[in-house]
Design an enzyme around this catalytic site. Structure first.
Site, PDB file in Angstrom:
ATOM      1  N   SER A  76     -90.541 -69.933  18.668  1.00 50.01           N
ATOM      2  CA  SER A  76     -90.521 -71.105  17.606  1.00 50.01           C
ATOM      3  C   SER A  76     -91.807 -70.667  16.666  1.00 50.01           C
ATOM      4  O   SER A  76     -92.956 -70.361  16.909  1.00 50.01           O
ATOM      5  CB  SER A  76     -91.236 -72.373  18.261  1.00 50.01           C
ATOM      6  OG  SER A  76     -90.959 -72.806  18.997  1.00 50.01           O
ATOM      7  N   HIS A 100     -85.245 -73.261  16.360  1.00 48.17           N
ATOM      8  CA  HIS A 100     -84.960 -72.307  16.824  1.00 48.17           C
ATOM      9  C   HIS A 100     -83.522 -72.797  16.391  1.00 48.17           C
ATOM     10  O   HIS A 100     -82.832 -72.838  16.686  1.00 48.17           O
ATOM     11  CB  HIS A 100     -84.701 -72.823  18.583  1.00 48.17           C
ATOM     12  CG  HIS A 100     -85.891 -72.716  19.257  1.00 48.17           C
ATOM     13  ND1 HIS A 100     -86.514 -74.241  19.244  1.00 48.17           N
ATOM     14  CD2 HIS A 100     -86.634 -72.013  20.056  1.00 48.17           C
ATOM     15  CE1 HIS A 100     -88.203 -73.908  19.337  1.00 48.17           C
ATOM     16  NE2 HIS A 100     -87.835 -72.250  20.480  1.00 48.17           N
ATOM     17  N   HIS A 151     -83.540 -72.143  26.365  1.00 47.21           N
ATOM     18  CA  HIS A 151     -84.930 -73.270  27.168  1.00 47.21           C
ATOM     19  C   HIS A 151     -83.959 -73.867  28.526  1.00 47.21           C
ATOM     20  O   HIS A 151     -83.290 -74.566  28.051  1.00 47.21           O
ATOM     21  CB  HIS A 151     -85.864 -73.214  26.437  1.00 47.21           C
ATOM     22  CG  HIS A 151     -86.367 -73.670  25.576  1.00 47.21           C
ATOM     23  ND1 HIS A 151     -85.878 -73.882  24.221  1.00 47.21           N
ATOM     24  CD2 HIS A 151     -87.400 -72.330  25.131  1.00 47.21           C
ATOM     25  CE1 HIS A 151     -87.077 -72.216  22.798  1.00 47.21           C
ATOM     26  NE2 HIS A 151     -87.989 -72.400  23.789  1.00 47.21           N
ATOM     27  N   TYR A 186     -85.174 -75.470  29.724  1.00 44.95           N
ATOM     28  CA  TYR A 186     -85.665 -77.345  29.101  1.00 44.95           C
ATOM     29  C   TYR A 186     -84.333 -78.673  29.240  1.00 44.95           C
ATOM     30  O   TYR A 186     -84.582 -79.721  28.734  1.00 44.95           O
ATOM     31  CB  TYR A 186     -87.132 -78.276  28.970  1.00 44.95           C
ATOM     32  CG  TYR A 186     -86.888 -77.217  27.651  1.00 44.95           C
ATOM     33  CD1 TYR A 186     -86.331 -78.158  26.584  1.00 44.95           C
ATOM     34  CD2 TYR A 186     -88.419 -76.391  27.301  1.00 44.95           C
ATOM     35  CE1 TYR A 186     -86.888 -77.402  25.486  1.00 44.95           C
ATOM     36  CE2 TYR A 186     -88.227 -75.830  26.059  1.00 44.95           C
ATOM     37  CZ  TYR A 186     -87.598 -76.260  25.452  1.00 44.95           C
ATOM     38  OH  TYR A 186     -87.715 -75.643  23.839  1.00 44.95           O
ATOM     39  N   GLU A 187     -83.449 -77.181  28.779  1.00 48.15           N
ATOM     40  CA  GLU A 187     -82.504 -78.307  27.522  1.00 48.15           C
ATOM     41  C   GLU A 187     -81.492 -78.549  29.042  1.00 48.15           C
ATOM     42  O   GLU A 187     -80.734 -79.035  28.623  1.00 48.15           O
ATOM     43  CB  GLU A 187     -81.782 -76.942  27.260  1.00 48.15           C
ATOM     44  CG  GLU A 187     -82.436 -76.443  25.675  1.00 48.15           C
ATOM     45  CD  GLU A 187     -82.862 -75.458  24.676  1.00 48.15           C
ATOM     46  OE1 GLU A 187     -81.072 -76.051  24.226  1.00 48.15           O
ATOM     47  OE2 GLU A 187     -83.186 -75.174  24.092  1.00 48.15           O
ATOM     48  N   ALA A 213     -93.885 -69.257  21.084  1.00 47.97           N
ATOM     49  CA  ALA A 213     -95.274 -69.880  20.712  1.00 47.97           C
ATOM     50  C   ALA A 213     -96.039 -70.383  22.013  1.00 47.97           C
ATOM     51  O   ALA A 213     -95.089 -70.633  22.704  1.00 47.97           O
ATOM     52  CB  ALA A 213     -94.856 -71.137  19.704  1.00 47.97           C
ATOM     53  N   MET A 249     -92.763 -72.147  26.914  1.00 42.63           N
ATOM     54  CA  MET A 249     -91.339 -73.136  28.241  1.00 42.63           C
ATOM     55  C   MET A 249     -90.551 -71.156  27.961  1.00 42.63           C
ATOM     56  O   MET A 249     -89.274 -71.808  28.085  1.00 42.63           O
ATOM     57  CB  MET A 249     -90.886 -74.080  27.877  1.00 42.63           C
ATOM     58  CG  MET A 249     -92.137 -75.357  27.719  1.00 42.63           C
ATOM     59  SD  MET A 249     -92.072 -76.408  26.921  1.00 42.63           S
ATOM     60  CE  MET A 249     -93.399 -77.748  27.167  1.00 42.63           C
ATOM     61  N   SER A 250     -90.282 -70.671  27.821  1.00 40.49           N
ATOM     62  CA  SER A 250     -90.013 -69.433  27.662  1.00 40.49           C
ATOM     63  C   SER A 250     -89.946 -68.132  28.122  1.00 40.49           C
ATOM     64  O   SER A 250     -90.981 -68.539  28.746  1.00 40.49           O
ATOM     65  CB  SER A 250     -89.365 -68.885  26.287  1.00 40.49           C
ATOM     66  OG  SER A 250     -90.419 -68.561  25.838  1.00 40.49           O
ATOM     67  N   ASN A 271    -101.407 -73.556  19.820  1.00 41.07           N
ATOM     68  CA  ASN A 271    -102.109 -74.373  19.682  1.00 41.07           C
ATOM     69  C   ASN A 271    -102.817 -74.815  21.386  1.00 41.07           C
ATOM     70  O   ASN A 271    -102.560 -74.143  21.879  1.00 41.07           O
ATOM     71  CB  ASN A 271    -101.590 -76.309  20.487  1.00 41.07           C
ATOM     72  CG  ASN A 271    -101.032 -75.658  21.368  1.00 41.07           C
ATOM     73  OD1 ASN A 271     -99.708 -75.122  21.647  1.00 41.07           O
ATOM     74  ND2 ASN A 271    -100.798 -75.728  22.985  1.00 41.07           N
ATOM     75  N   HIS A 294     -95.157 -80.448  18.699  1.00 34.43           N
ATOM     76  CA  HIS A 294     -94.509 -79.817  18.594  1.00 34.43           C
ATOM     77  C   HIS A 294     -94.337 -79.310  16.867  1.00 34.43           C
ATOM     78  O   HIS A 294     -94.198 -78.324  16.823  1.00 34.43           O
ATOM     79  CB  HIS A 294     -93.086 -79.606  18.710  1.00 34.43           C
ATOM     80  CG  HIS A 294     -91.851 -79.237  18.272  1.00 34.43           C
ATOM     81  ND1 HIS A 294     -91.672 -78.050  19.439  1.00 34.43           N
ATOM     82  CD2 HIS A 294     -90.801 -78.801  18.025  1.00 34.43           C
ATOM     83  CE1 HIS A 294     -90.539 -77.080  18.295  1.00 34.43           C
ATOM     84  NE2 HIS A 294     -90.599 -78.013  17.848  1.00 34.43           N
TER      85      HIS A 294
HETATM   86  N1  HPA Z   1     -97.843 -75.581  26.495  1.00 33.71           N
HETATM   87  C1  HPA Z   1     -96.531 -75.093  26.804  1.00 33.71           C
HETATM   88  N2  HPA Z   1     -95.800 -74.834  26.054  1.00 33.71           N
HETATM   89  C2  HPA Z   1     -96.027 -74.871  25.189  1.00 33.71           C
HETATM   90  C3  HPA Z   1     -97.674 -74.856  24.142  1.00 33.71           C
HETATM   91  C4  HPA Z   1     -98.240 -75.336  25.278  1.00 33.71           C
HETATM   92  O1  HPA Z   1     -99.163 -75.778  24.998  1.00 33.71           O
HETATM   93  N3  HPA Z   1     -97.368 -74.514  22.750  1.00 33.71           N
HETATM   94  C5  HPA Z   1     -96.360 -74.476  22.923  1.00 33.71           C
HETATM   95  N4  HPA Z   1     -95.584 -73.777  23.474  1.00 33.71           N
END
Ligand code: HPA
Length: 278
Positions: free
Chosen positions: A42, A74, A100, A102-103, A130, A217-218, A241, A253
């Site tokens: 991302s 993506h 990912h 989570y998909e 990210a 998450m990757s 973040n 997001h």
């Molecule tokens: N947590 C999980 N996945 C993420 C985050 C987060 O704070 N920021 C970007 N991907």
């Protein structure tokens, strides 16, 4: 090819499907093999501008075993670049986007890209992402080299008695090389969180206590799958973040994507320098 028929082979025989996808890359690019693969997470996609113009570009769905992308930011595109390295031309295979966990498509599509890359000849796999910063010392927009990981998904891409050593999963050799390029870079421990919900502040406190610096998450399944096939791994996270509860701000997001875009220039420059040295 429909998404369904494109995926059936993958679940039945993931390694053979990766070999077929690699053979198709050779046909589409006219290059017998590639040397390095980069997976752009991302916000990282515009960092590829630093590599110049790709020689080839095609959607992932042109290859066996790749599902159509579902996440904003993506891209679901593969590019081939010819980059001038220290010892001649490097063929780089760049994946814009990834699948990912989570998909909900299972683990096989998550690691199919890197398996395909290794079967296409890539000896080094660069994984970018990210992430949220758990370490209070990190700032938004900061790239961090992944030194090690903690998997919180209890899901492995490996099946059977395949006891792969992960002591040097994130190659010390390459980490040293990157830090030589940019000594200001920190190294951290990345946690793989399944998502798609972000973590709670209590979970972030738990993860920090466990020794984690970054959460996303990757990356982790891809690192394991590519390493198991013999590739050296470099992981770089972009802190988009502060993780939940660190500042009290809510996570979005859109903000993750914006922070990625803002840092793309620095990321591209860094990756470009590293590629020249590999
Ligand atoms: N947590 C999980 N996945 C993420 C985050 C987060 O704070 N920021 C970007 N991907």
């Amino acid at each position: 090819m429909s998404d369904k028929s494109n995926m059936e082979d993958l679940y039945q025989d993931p390694i053979a499907t990766a070999e077929k996808a690699a053979a198709k890359i050779a046909v589409l690019t006219g290059k017998k093999s590639h040397d390095v693969a980069l997976v752009m997470g991302s916000g990282w996609i515009s960092a590829t501008e630093a590599f110049g113009k790709p020689s080839h570009e095609f959607p992932v769905t042109d290859l066996p075993g790749f599902p159509a992308p579902t996440v904003e930011g993506h891209g679901g595109v593969i590019r081939s670049y010819e980059i001038q390295g220290a010892n001649g031309t490097i063929n780089a295979l760049v994946f814009l986007g990834r699948t990912h966990l989570y998909e909900g498509k299972g683990i096989e599509p998550v690691v199919h890209g890197v398996r395909t890359a290794v079967k296409a000849g890539c000896k080094v796999v660069v994984l970018t992402n990210a992430c949220g910063g758990i370490n209070r010392g990190y700032k938004v927009g900061q790239p961090v080299i992944i030194r090690d990981h903690i998997s919180m998904t209890a899901t492995s891409p490996l099946i059977g008695a395949n006891f792969v050593d992960l002591t040097d999963l994130y190659s010390k050799r390459i980490r040293e090389l990157v830090k030589k390029e940019d000594p200001s870079l920190s190294e951290g421990v990345y946690v793989h969180w399944r998502g798609p919900a972000y973590e709670t502040p209590a979970e972030i406190n738990m993860l920090r206590t466990m020794g984690a610096d970054l959460v996303g998450m990757s990356t982790v399944p891809e690192a394991i799958a590519a390493h198991a096939l013999g590739a050296e791994i470099l992981g770089i996270s972009l802190v988009t973040n502060a993780a939940a509860g660190v500042t009290g701000e809510k996570l979005s997001h859109t903000e993750v994507m914006e922070a990625g875009k803002a840092a793309a220039g620095r990321m591209g420059e860094l990756l470009g320098k590293v590629l020249h040295k590999l």
